[in-house]
Design a protein around this motif. Structure first.
Motif, PDB file in Angstrom:
ATOM      1  N   GLY A  98     -19.190 -57.181 -33.111  1.00 33.38           N
ATOM      2  CA  GLY A  98     -18.214 -56.220 -32.595  1.00 33.38           C
ATOM      3  C   GLY A  98     -16.836 -56.810 -32.389  1.00 33.38           C
ATOM      4  N   ALA A  99     -16.780 -58.121 -32.199  1.00 30.40           N
ATOM      5  CA  ALA A  99     -15.483 -58.781 -32.037  1.00 30.40           C
ATOM      6  C   ALA A  99     -14.846 -59.060 -33.390  1.00 30.40           C
ATOM      7  N   ARG A 100     -15.686 -59.351 -34.384  1.00 27.59           N
ATOM      8  CA  ARG A 100     -15.173 -59.667 -35.710  1.00 27.59           C
ATOM      9  C   ARG A 100     -14.662 -58.423 -36.434  1.00 27.59           C
ATOM     10  N   THR A 101     -15.400 -57.329 -36.330  1.00 27.12           N
ATOM     11  CA  THR A 101     -14.936 -56.031 -36.840  1.00 27.12           C
ATOM     12  C   THR A 101     -15.252 -55.014 -35.760  1.00 27.12           C
ATOM     13  N   PRO A 102     -14.247 -54.669 -34.935  1.00 23.50           N
ATOM     14  CA  PRO A 102     -14.493 -53.739 -33.831  1.00 23.50           C
ATOM     15  C   PRO A 102     -14.977 -52.377 -34.323  1.00 23.50           C
ATOM     16  N   SER A 103     -15.684 -51.671 -33.455  1.00 20.03           N
ATOM     17  CA  SER A 103     -16.263 -50.385 -33.838  1.00 20.03           C
ATOM     18  C   SER A 103     -15.175 -49.392 -34.251  1.00 20.03           C
ATOM     19  N   LYS A 104     -13.997 -49.499 -33.635  1.00 21.23           N
ATOM     20  CA  LYS A 104     -12.903 -48.599 -34.003  1.00 21.23           C
ATOM     21  C   LYS A 104     -12.454 -48.859 -35.441  1.00 21.23           C
ATOM     22  N   ARG A 105     -12.330 -50.140 -35.804  1.00 23.48           N
ATOM     23  CA  ARG A 105     -11.928 -50.507 -37.167  1.00 23.48           C
ATOM     24  C   ARG A 105     -12.987 -50.036 -38.168  1.00 23.48           C
ATOM     25  N   GLN A 106     -14.268 -50.162 -37.817  1.00 23.47           N
ATOM     26  CA  GLN A 106     -15.353 -49.694 -38.690  1.00 23.47           C
ATOM     27  C   GLN A 106     -15.234 -48.184 -38.902  1.00 23.47           C
ATOM     28  N   TRP A 107     -14.964 -47.471 -37.819  1.00 21.30           N
ATOM     29  CA  TRP A 107     -14.811 -46.015 -37.896  1.00 21.30           C
ATOM     30  C   TRP A 107     -13.637 -45.647 -38.789  1.00 21.30           C
ATOM     31  N   ILE A 108     -12.510 -46.334 -38.602  1.00 21.35           N
ATOM     32  CA  ILE A 108     -11.308 -46.049 -39.398  1.00 21.35           C
ATOM     33  C   ILE A 108     -11.618 -46.223 -40.884  1.00 21.35           C
ATOM     34  N   MET A 109     -12.267 -47.338 -41.233  1.00 22.60           N
ATOM     35  CA  MET A 109     -12.595 -47.609 -42.636  1.00 22.60           C
ATOM     36  C   MET A 109     -13.532 -46.537 -43.196  1.00 22.60           C
ATOM     37  N   LYS A 110     -14.521 -46.133 -42.387  1.00 23.90           N
ATOM     38  CA  LYS A 110     -15.505 -45.150 -42.836  1.00 23.90           C
ATOM     39  C   LYS A 110     -14.865 -43.774 -43.020  1.00 23.90           C
ATOM     40  N   ILE A 111     -14.087 -43.336 -42.032  1.00 21.52           N
ATOM     41  CA  ILE A 111     -13.526 -41.977 -42.090  1.00 21.52           C
ATOM     42  C   ILE A 111     -12.476 -41.863 -43.195  1.00 21.52           C
ATOM     43  N   ARG A 112     -11.724 -42.942 -43.426  1.00 26.67           N
ATOM     44  CA  ARG A 112     -10.740 -42.920 -44.523  1.00 26.67           C
ATOM     45  C   ARG A 112     -11.439 -42.784 -45.867  1.00 26.67           C
ATOM     46  N   ALA A 113     -12.547 -43.509 -46.043  1.00 26.64           N
ATOM     47  CA  ALA A 113     -13.305 -43.437 -47.297  1.00 26.64           C
ATOM     48  C   ALA A 113     -13.855 -42.028 -47.502  1.00 26.64           C
ATOM     49  N   ILE A 114     -14.437 -41.466 -46.447  1.00 27.87           N
ATOM     50  CA  ILE A 114     -15.028 -40.122 -46.540  1.00 27.87           C
ATOM     51  C   ILE A 114     -13.954 -39.087 -46.842  1.00 27.87           C
TER      52      ILE A 114
END
Length: 150
Positions: free
Chosen positions: A86-102
């Motif tokens: 969670g520190a290396r790739t925070p959950s917010k960053r994961q969400w941003i990457m996922k929602i942009r792709a979708i």
């Protein structure tokens, strides 16, 4: 060869650089030795007998190689890691990457006619609500909807 440390020091002050960057022409050492004032050193600088060397930097070659290897997954093992996942790739960053792709794939589907504008809007809102895990999950959902309607 005589001691030209004084001339080097004066030249460094004139050239506004360090003593180690001062270059003295080895063919004109007698002229440099005779120069004992700042004005004489300035004249030699103007003639090109005394010059300032280039600024040396740190090579980024090794760093570039390391970054390239990390880009395809090398040098990222457990022994290299300091923070938690969670520190290396925070959950917010994961969400941003996922929602942009979708959202980008949704846009493509709307433009090529796979989904109509109304379906696009409902899928967009569902994606924002977190219904889809990934692009593939969203596309399988679209396929299932099409199978139901056709």
């Amino acid at each position: 060869m005589s001691d030209l440390s004084t001339q080097k020091r004066i030249a460094a002050a004139v050239l506004k650089c360090g003593v180690n960057r001062v270059w003295l022409n080895p063919e004109r050492l007698s002229d440099i030795e005779a120069a004992i004032s700042r004005s004489e050193i300035r004249e030699l600088v103007a003639e090109g007998v005394i010059k300032a060397g280039v600024v040396k930097g740190n090579s980024r070659g090794r760093a570039r190689i390391r970054e390239a290897k990390r880009s395809y997954g090398h040098k990222k093992g457990y022994g290299r890691r300091k923070g938690s996942a969670g520190a290396r790739t925070p959950s917010k960053r994961q969400w941003i990457m996922k929602i942009r792709a979708i959202r980008s794939s949704l846009r493509e589907m709307r433009e090529d006619g796979t989904v109509d504008r109304r379906t696009y809007r409902t899928l967009y809102r569902r994606a924002a609500g977190g219904q889809f895990r990934s692009r593939a999950h969203m596309k399988s959902h679209v396929d299932m909807m099409k199978g139901r309607t056709e």
